[in-house]
Design a protein around this motif. Structure first.
Motif, PDB file in Angstrom:
ATOM      1  N   VAL A  80      -9.193   0.843  -4.780  1.00 18.96           N
ATOM      2  CA  VAL A  80      -8.117  -0.127  -4.904  1.00 18.96           C
ATOM      3  C   VAL A  80      -8.696  -1.531  -4.997  1.00 18.96           C
ATOM      4  O   VAL A  80      -9.607  -1.894  -4.254  1.00 18.96           O
ATOM      5  CB  VAL A  80      -7.123  -0.017  -3.721  1.00 18.96           C
ATOM      6  CG1 VAL A  80      -7.795  -0.268  -2.385  1.00 18.96           C
ATOM      7  CG2 VAL A  80      -5.953  -0.965  -3.912  1.00 18.96           C
ATOM      8  N   LEU A 100      -9.262   4.209   1.842  1.00 24.24           N
ATOM      9  CA  LEU A 100      -9.393   3.740   0.466  1.00 24.24           C
ATOM     10  C   LEU A 100     -10.661   2.909   0.320  1.00 24.24           C
ATOM     11  O   LEU A 100     -11.107   2.257   1.271  1.00 24.24           O
ATOM     12  CB  LEU A 100      -8.172   2.915   0.062  1.00 24.24           C
ATOM     13  CG  LEU A 100      -6.815   3.609   0.190  1.00 24.24           C
ATOM     14  CD1 LEU A 100      -5.692   2.644  -0.198  1.00 24.24           C
ATOM     15  CD2 LEU A 100      -6.761   4.863  -0.665  1.00 24.24           C
ATOM     16  N   LEU A 124       1.755   1.812  -3.554  1.00 21.78           N
ATOM     17  CA  LEU A 124       0.635   2.382  -4.319  1.00 21.78           C
ATOM     18  C   LEU A 124       0.544   3.883  -4.102  1.00 21.78           C
ATOM     19  O   LEU A 124       0.286   4.650  -5.029  1.00 21.78           O
ATOM     20  CB  LEU A 124      -0.686   1.737  -3.921  1.00 21.78           C
ATOM     21  CG  LEU A 124      -1.002   0.350  -4.442  1.00 21.78           C
ATOM     22  CD1 LEU A 124      -2.407  -0.062  -4.003  1.00 21.78           C
ATOM     23  CD2 LEU A 124      -0.902   0.270  -5.961  1.00 21.78           C
ATOM     24  N   LEU A 129       0.825  -1.204   0.000  1.00 23.16           N
ATOM     25  CA  LEU A 129       0.000   0.000   0.000  1.00 23.16           C
ATOM     26  C   LEU A 129       0.862   1.258   0.000  1.00 23.16           C
ATOM     27  O   LEU A 129       0.498   2.271  -0.622  1.00 23.16           O
ATOM     28  CB  LEU A 129      -0.933  -0.010   1.208  1.00 23.16           C
ATOM     29  CG  LEU A 129      -2.059  -1.053   1.137  1.00 23.16           C
ATOM     30  CD1 LEU A 129      -2.735  -1.210   2.484  1.00 23.16           C
ATOM     31  CD2 LEU A 129      -3.081  -0.664   0.074  1.00 23.16           C
ATOM     32  N   LEU A 187      -1.699   5.907  -2.646  1.00 21.56           N
ATOM     33  CA  LEU A 187      -2.961   6.502  -3.085  1.00 21.56           C
ATOM     34  C   LEU A 187      -3.561   7.377  -1.986  1.00 21.56           C
ATOM     35  O   LEU A 187      -3.517   7.013  -0.812  1.00 21.56           O
ATOM     36  CB  LEU A 187      -3.964   5.402  -3.447  1.00 21.56           C
ATOM     37  CG  LEU A 187      -3.578   4.481  -4.610  1.00 21.56           C
ATOM     38  CD1 LEU A 187      -4.618   3.382  -4.757  1.00 21.56           C
ATOM     39  CD2 LEU A 187      -3.437   5.269  -5.901  1.00 21.56           C
ATOM     40  N   ALA A 190      -6.044  -0.939   3.859  1.00 17.10           N
ATOM     41  CA  ALA A 190      -6.538   0.020   2.867  1.00 17.10           C
ATOM     42  C   ALA A 190      -7.751   0.767   3.403  1.00 17.10           C
ATOM     43  O   ALA A 190      -7.861   2.001   3.264  1.00 17.10           O
ATOM     44  CB  ALA A 190      -6.887  -0.705   1.571  1.00 17.10           C
ATOM     45  N   GLY A 233      -5.842   1.792  -8.220  1.00 13.06           N
ATOM     46  CA  GLY A 233      -4.674   0.963  -7.953  1.00 13.06           C
ATOM     47  C   GLY A 233      -5.074  -0.453  -7.636  1.00 13.06           C
ATOM     48  O   GLY A 233      -6.257  -0.756  -7.416  1.00 13.06           O
TER      49      GLY A 233
END
Length: 312
Positions: A151, A173, A143, A140, A145, A168, A217
């Protein structure tokens, strides 16, 4: 002491339980009396010779097996101040070039590869955290994000995937979980907003039905490669959790592999989340150290939910 080692690569039958000298911690190191060691896919590919064949291991006469450990500190080397005798700890052995792994009665690790075990968890439960939890966390991080992004997590009911879903969600996310049909209640409890069965004939199309345009992602814990890449929007991000499984970076997608590294401070944060009930520690079964070969056969048969553990 007793430990499981490999002298020649092959199937589970090559795992040997041997008597070896009790290791001594050096400067900056800690010796842990092992309560439980996780049985992970990386152990199987080490044992089989796949990693050696890929050039990730130098030739050795004896190879130790096992990465995850939970136990108690029973000796500390010079300059170690953060751990004390009798303290419950978790740790990760991230080196392949050693004669001993965590499949043993004792293991010596660098102090910065250890963290306090989660309060309120058994040491067997705690042993499920280091490798899979750090892999998910580092995936993560790669990523990178922002909160509110979408995701995809493939293999979302597995060891790495389950932690990836929870971590996440904790980052804000929005998670699409790909897993077996029977695992939908589990992955939704872990924090998934959407669910896609792994039997979907076209994974990318199924994900895009839930998230038009594709996810921002993906964490590919199931090693689907290009099949999962199609679910990611152009100029998104994709992280594979095994060496050699990252696809070609099509459509400007940023692609990376997780090359797991021990990280005591990060593991301490994960341990705190587990203690607070925000990470789920799942044990499939425990077996004695002498049954390491049987544990590997069960691992390779698949279908486990939670981690197999070996106990000295």
């Amino acid at each position: 002491m007793r430990a499981v080692v490999v002298r020649e690569f092959g199937g589970p039958e090559v795992l040997e339980l041997v008597e070896v000298a009790l290791p001594r911690p050096g400067r900056g190191q800690v010796r842990v009396r092992v309560a439980a060691a996780g049985v992970n896919p990386v152990d199987a590919v080490t044992r089989s010779g796949v990693l050696a064949g890929a050039g990730l291991m130098a030739p050795r006469a004896v190879t130790g097996i096992g990465w995850d450990v939970a136990g108690t500190v029973d000796a500390v080397g010079p300059e170690v101040t953060q751990f004390s005798l009798g303290q419950r700890v978790v740790g990760l052995r991230d080196r392949l070039d050693t004669d001993l792994g965590t499949y043993a009665e004792h293991v010596v690790l660098d102090a910065d590869a250890l963290a306090p075990a989660p309060a309120g968890a058994t040491l067997a439960q705690a042993a499920t955290l280091p490798l899979n939890g750090l892999t998910a966390l580092q995936a993560l991080d790669l990523l990178d994000l922002p909160a509110g992004s979408t995701v995809l997590v493939t293999g979302a009911a597995g060891g790495v995937g389950g932690f990836a879903v929870e971590l996440a969600a904790l980052r804000g996310l929005r998670v699409v979980a790909l897993a077996g049909q029977d695992d939908e209640p589990l992955v939704r409890d872990l924090g998934a907003e959407w669910f896609v069965p792994r039997t979907a004939p076209d994974v990318a199309a199924a994900v895009r039905e839930s998230v038009p345009g594709g996810v921002d992602g993906a964490v590919d814990a199931a090693l689907l490669g290009v099949r999962a890449l199609g679910a990611v929007r152009g100029r998104g991000a994709f992280v594979a959790v095994a060496a050699g499984s990252a696809p070609v970076p099509l459509r400007g997608i940023r692609v990376a592999n997780v090359w797991i590294t021990a990280d005591g401070p990060a593991l301490a944060r994960l341990s705190g989340l587990a203690a607070d009930g925000r990470l789920t520690l799942r044990v499939a079964d425990t077996l004695p150290l002498a049954d390491a070969a049987d544990a590997h056969r069960r691992l390779e048969a698949g279908g486990l939910r939670g981690r197999l553990l070996l106990t000295p």
